[in-house]
Design an enzyme around this catalytic site. Structure first.
Site, PDB file in Angstrom:
ATOM      1  CE1 TYR A  58      -2.034   8.303   4.290  1.00  0.00           C
ATOM      2  CE2 TYR A  58      -2.849   7.279   2.293  1.00  0.00           C
ATOM      3  CZ  TYR A  58      -1.805   7.805   3.032  1.00  0.00           C
ATOM      4  OH  TYR A  58      -0.538   7.842   2.511  1.00  0.00           O
TER       5      TYR A  58
ATOM      6  NE  ARG B  98       4.875  11.304  -4.674  1.00  0.00           N
ATOM      7  CZ  ARG B  98       4.222  10.156  -4.856  1.00  0.00           C
ATOM      8  NH1 ARG B  98       4.468   9.420  -5.906  1.00  0.00           N
ATOM      9  NH2 ARG B  98       3.336   9.709  -3.970  1.00  0.00           N
TER      10      ARG B  98
ATOM     11  CE  LYS C 248       0.735   5.273   2.540  1.00  0.00           C
ATOM     12  NZ  LYS C 248       0.356   4.307   1.510  1.00  0.00           N
TER      13      LYS C 248
ATOM     14  CD  GLU D 290       3.812   6.149   1.997  1.00  0.00           C
ATOM     15  OE1 GLU D 290       2.953   6.544   1.178  1.00  0.00           O
ATOM     16  OE2 GLU D 290       4.111   4.957   2.148  1.00  0.00           O
ATOM     17  CG  ASP D 291       3.922  10.173  -0.104  1.00  0.00           C
ATOM     18  OD1 ASP D 291       3.762   9.214  -0.880  1.00  0.00           O
ATOM     19  OD2 ASP D 291       2.973  10.811   0.367  1.00  0.00           O
TER      20      ASP D 291
ATOM     21  CG  ASP E 248       2.313   1.664   0.330  1.00  0.00           C
ATOM     22  OD1 ASP E 248       1.964   0.526  -0.008  1.00  0.00           O
ATOM     23  OD2 ASP E 248       1.520   2.620   0.441  1.00  0.00           O
ATOM     24  CG  ASP E 249       4.819   6.239  -2.281  1.00  0.00           C
ATOM     25  OD1 ASP E 249       3.628   6.376  -1.980  1.00  0.00           O
ATOM     26  OD2 ASP E 249       5.747   6.776  -1.655  1.00  0.00           O
TER      27      ASP E 249
ATOM     28  CG  ASN F  93      -3.837   9.304  -4.118  1.00  0.00           C
ATOM     29  OD1 ASN F  93      -2.852   9.922  -3.746  1.00  0.00           O
ATOM     30  ND2 ASN F  93      -3.889   7.983  -4.102  1.00  0.00           N
TER      31      ASN F  93
END
Length: 740
Positions: free
Chosen positions: A109, A162, A180, A251-252, A274-275, A424
């Site tokens: 990851y 993103r 993930k 996610e993202d 999760d973000d 990150n």
């Protein structure tokens, strides 16, 4: 490929039952053991000649694969190697990474997955998960069913806009859901048989991707506005229809879309982001750990954010919840949050503020007497100097934003400043761990979003805890699936944060880390899962019965990367109590000579009685190939007689439309074979081989329009035999266990 996890009720042995043989077994990464297939499995599954003759062990395979991993020249090559291993042998992949988790998680990851997403179209090897383009928005139900997973436990979905701190990667963003879900399995034991990564391709605005001739996504600008939202709505509606019990993780997504989708759907299905929420959980856990070092409770903290994206919103809201839990009012807690974005400190003086920024904006009167160069653009360093925060959190994705001035000011106003550069991958971190430790003269409590090596300052080595979401979201997902929770709330993430903080030892804190070592992440996930379930029950989203022996329930649900025996079983076997079949059994079906609406006796039996000798010969041959201990000891004549009796009773059931002959046979034979020491697998294999040869005869003689009816009849009769047989064995084994 149809696969069932089954338990031999006599021995308690778990095994995988499959309906296919040969190269198909080896092509499935969840079944393939490579050189570790046993000789029995090679014989039964027709694998002889397809592998080198020597049988290996997983231990030897791990040695070989780690040697190959270590030989890869770059981190990206290591990423590619591990993904290739996962595509060949998924269990070996998870065991290898599990055994070397601190070394390999940064490869699997962050940060390496970021580079892999950027180069996705150039390093692509094989498809995993589902890709759904905007152009396919009318076929989403069909595409979801193409996954081959009947009832997935967790879906991770992205639109690739993103990705980490790297921006729009289009279809390359698929690396994130795949990664993930690997962490779900690796860290919390969520079975890889039940996870599904999904990429929603709405196009891309990344010029480099659009100009790349090898780009694998849709080559058009991103669909936006109402059309985009209609696409997302269609996807969620399809998920609710096809997989109504799944946990859906966003996610993202771009900040605005991430917040909008979470708010739009959080009360309509079991869904979280999760973000926003996972990041909040892991950061708050780190802050709870920091409080044990500084001696200050959450209601004494002042928090400054560098960055005002979706992550900052989630973290802010959960910090407020923690402060309220610690005794502050919500208004008092909100007043302790400061936010600096690319335009400086967020104040009420700005117009057209987003809801999140407006909620935490500082009143202009509050900053009126601050010493600043430009009151319309108050910098991060000026905010630190004037607001005097105890905690500095970086969610900006702007490398170098935590300058030496900023860190030294934090150290001047705090004995133990809390500094978390969380962005990150590593290239986007607001400062390095070494800079934070050095500029604070070794006094900062540092946690980062990306992994950093330990930092030595003076005579002390500081272990840098990584605020990795993997400490939170896998355990939360496990808890949600175990408890069948109906909705996900922010308070579940606060409960998860407390659980994770409780796993931090005094030794961890003494080493400077506010997180446990990655080597303990499965224990952390277990604690997080239990806390999630308890909070879910408290809020009324799960049944209270799940709390009975909860820790054992959760631990039993955690999948382990270990090889199970694989057995070929033609037809389904169910090791559970089944209701008695109706008597008489009414049969409705057809061959190509009988009306399918006819009740009662049908002429399917005529297809079989004229070929009983051939059927028996084929069945005896198939059973002999299985090399079953007790059948081999009795000889072919005895085997043929046993199969002849079973075939006759099957035909009688078809002729009379009654179930008694096969039920009586299974009851009698079950008791006899149990006393004689037959394994249930052996007895049921005799039924399976007869079922297979009957199916071959039906397939060769029955017209395609009537095939389902005919096959269903044979399967129904022999299925009753297997179910009744299993029930007899279970009852007898239970009786023996009780007496002993």
């Amino acid at each position: 490929m149809q696969t069932d996890l089954r338990i031999n009720p006599l021995t308690g042995e778990r095994y995988l039952a499959v309906l296919t043989k040969g190269r198909q077994i080896m092509s499935d990464p969840l079944l393939n053991k490579g050189t570790a297939f046993t000789q029995r499995e090679r014989e039964e599954l027709a694998l002889h000649g397809l592998l080198p003759p020597a049988t290996s062990t997983m231990k030897k395979q791990l040695r070989r694969t780690y040697e190959r991993f270590s030989a890869q020249p770059t981190d990206l090559d290591k990423f590619i190697y591990l993904n290739g291993l996962r595509d060949r042998n998924e269990l070996l992949f998870y065991r290898l990474v599990h055994d070397h988790i601190e070394e390999m998680m940064p490869i699997v990851y962050t940060p390496v997955v970021g580079e892999a997403c950027q180069k996705f179209s150039h390093i692509f090897r094989t498809g995993r998960g589902l890709y759904i383009s905007y152009e396919q928005r009318g076929e989403i139900d069909k595409i979801l069913r193409n996954s081959g997973i009947e009832n997935p436990s967790i879906i991770v979905v992205t639109d690739g806009e993103r990705i980490l701190g790297l921006g729009d990667q289009g279809a390359g963003g698929m690396g994130i859901p795949i990664g993930k879900l690997a962490l779900y399995t690796l860290c919390a034991g969520v079975s890889p048989y039940t996870t599904l990564p999904i990429m929603l391709d709405a196009g891309t605005d990344n010029e480099e991707r659009l100009q790349d001739p090898l780009y694998l996504g849709m080559k058009h600008r991103r669909v936006r506005g109402d059309e985009y939202q209609a696409f997302i709505d269609a996807f969620v509606a399809a998920v609710k229809r096809v997989f109504p019990d799944v946990v859906l993780q966003w996610e993202d997504f771009l900040k605005g879309n991430a917040i909008k989708q979470l708010d739009r759907f959080r009360d309509k299905l079991c869904s979280f982001n999760d973000d926003i929420q996972g990041t909040a959980g892991v950061v708050v856990s780190g802050l709870l750990g920091s409080a044990r070092i500084t001696g200050k409770s959450m209601n004494e903290q002042r928090v400054l954010f560098a960055g005002a994206g979706a992550a900052a919103q989630g973290i802010s809201d959960l910090i407020v919840a923690a402060m309220v839990e610690d005794g502050l009012s919500r208004e008092e807690a909100v007043a302790r949050i400061y936010t600096v974005d690319s335009r400086g400190l967020v104040t009420t003086e700005r117009s057209n503020l987003e809801d999140f920024k407006a909620h935490y904006a500082r009143d202009v009167a509050e900053v009126a007497d601050w010493e600043v160069a430009d009151r319309s653009r108050i910098t991060l360093a000026e905010t630190v100097a004037n607001a005097k925060p105890t905690i500095l959190l970086g969610t900006s994705g702007a490398p170098g934003m935590f300058s030496e001035e900023v860190v030294r000011t934090m150290a001047r106003i705090n004995e133990r400043p809390v500094i978390f550069p969380l962005s990150n991958p590593t290239s986007k971190s607001e400062c390095t761990a070494t800079e934070a430790i050095t500029w604070s003269e070794g006094r900062a409590i540092v946690a980062t979003g990306s992994p950093f090596d330990p930092v030595r300052y003076g005579d002390r080595e500081h272990r840098i805890g990584q605020g990795n979401n993997a400490y939170i979201f896998p355990g939360v997902g496990l808890g949600l699936t175990v408890s069948r929770t109906k909705r996900v709330t922010d308070m579940m993430f606060l409960a998860a944060a407390h659980a994770l903080a409780g796993e931090v030892s005094e030794e961890d804190l003494a080493a400077g880390s506010v997180y446990p070592p990655l080597s303990r992440i499965r224990e952390c996930s277990h604690a997080v899962a239990c806390a999630t379930v308890q909070q879910s029950v408290k809020e009324g989203y799960a049944d209270a019965e799940i709390l009975d022996d909860l820790e054992r329930r959760v631990r039993q649900a955690m999948w382990q990367p270990e090889y199970l025996p694989i057995r070929y079983e033609f037809g389904r076997v169910v090791y559970r109590d089944v209701p008695e079949p109706p008597s008489p059994l009414r049969i409705k079906g057809a061959t190509n000579r009988v009306d399918c609406t006819t009740d009662g006796t049908i002429e399917l039996v005529d297809l079989l009685r004229g070929k009983t000798d051939d059927l028996l010969a084929d069945a005896v041959t198939e059973l002999h190939r299985a090399h079953l201990e007790h059948y081999e000891a009795q000889g072919l004549d005895a085997v043929r007689q046993r199969l002849s009796d079973l075939l006759e009773r099957t035909l009688t059931c078809l002729e009379t439309g009654r179930a008694e002959p096969i039920v009586e046979w299974a009851t009698k034979v079950g008791r006899e074979r149990f006393v004689e020491g037959f394994d249930l697998f052996e007895v049921q294999t005799s039924i399976n081989v007869l079922e297979e040869v009957i199916w071959r005869r039906v397939l060769a003689a029955v017209g395609p329009n009537d095939l389902a009816h005919a096959l269903g009849l044979a399967n129904a009769i022999l299925g009753m035999a297997k179910d009744k047989l299993a029930r007899e064995y279970v009852a007898l084994a239970r009786d023996v266990a009780t007496r002993s």
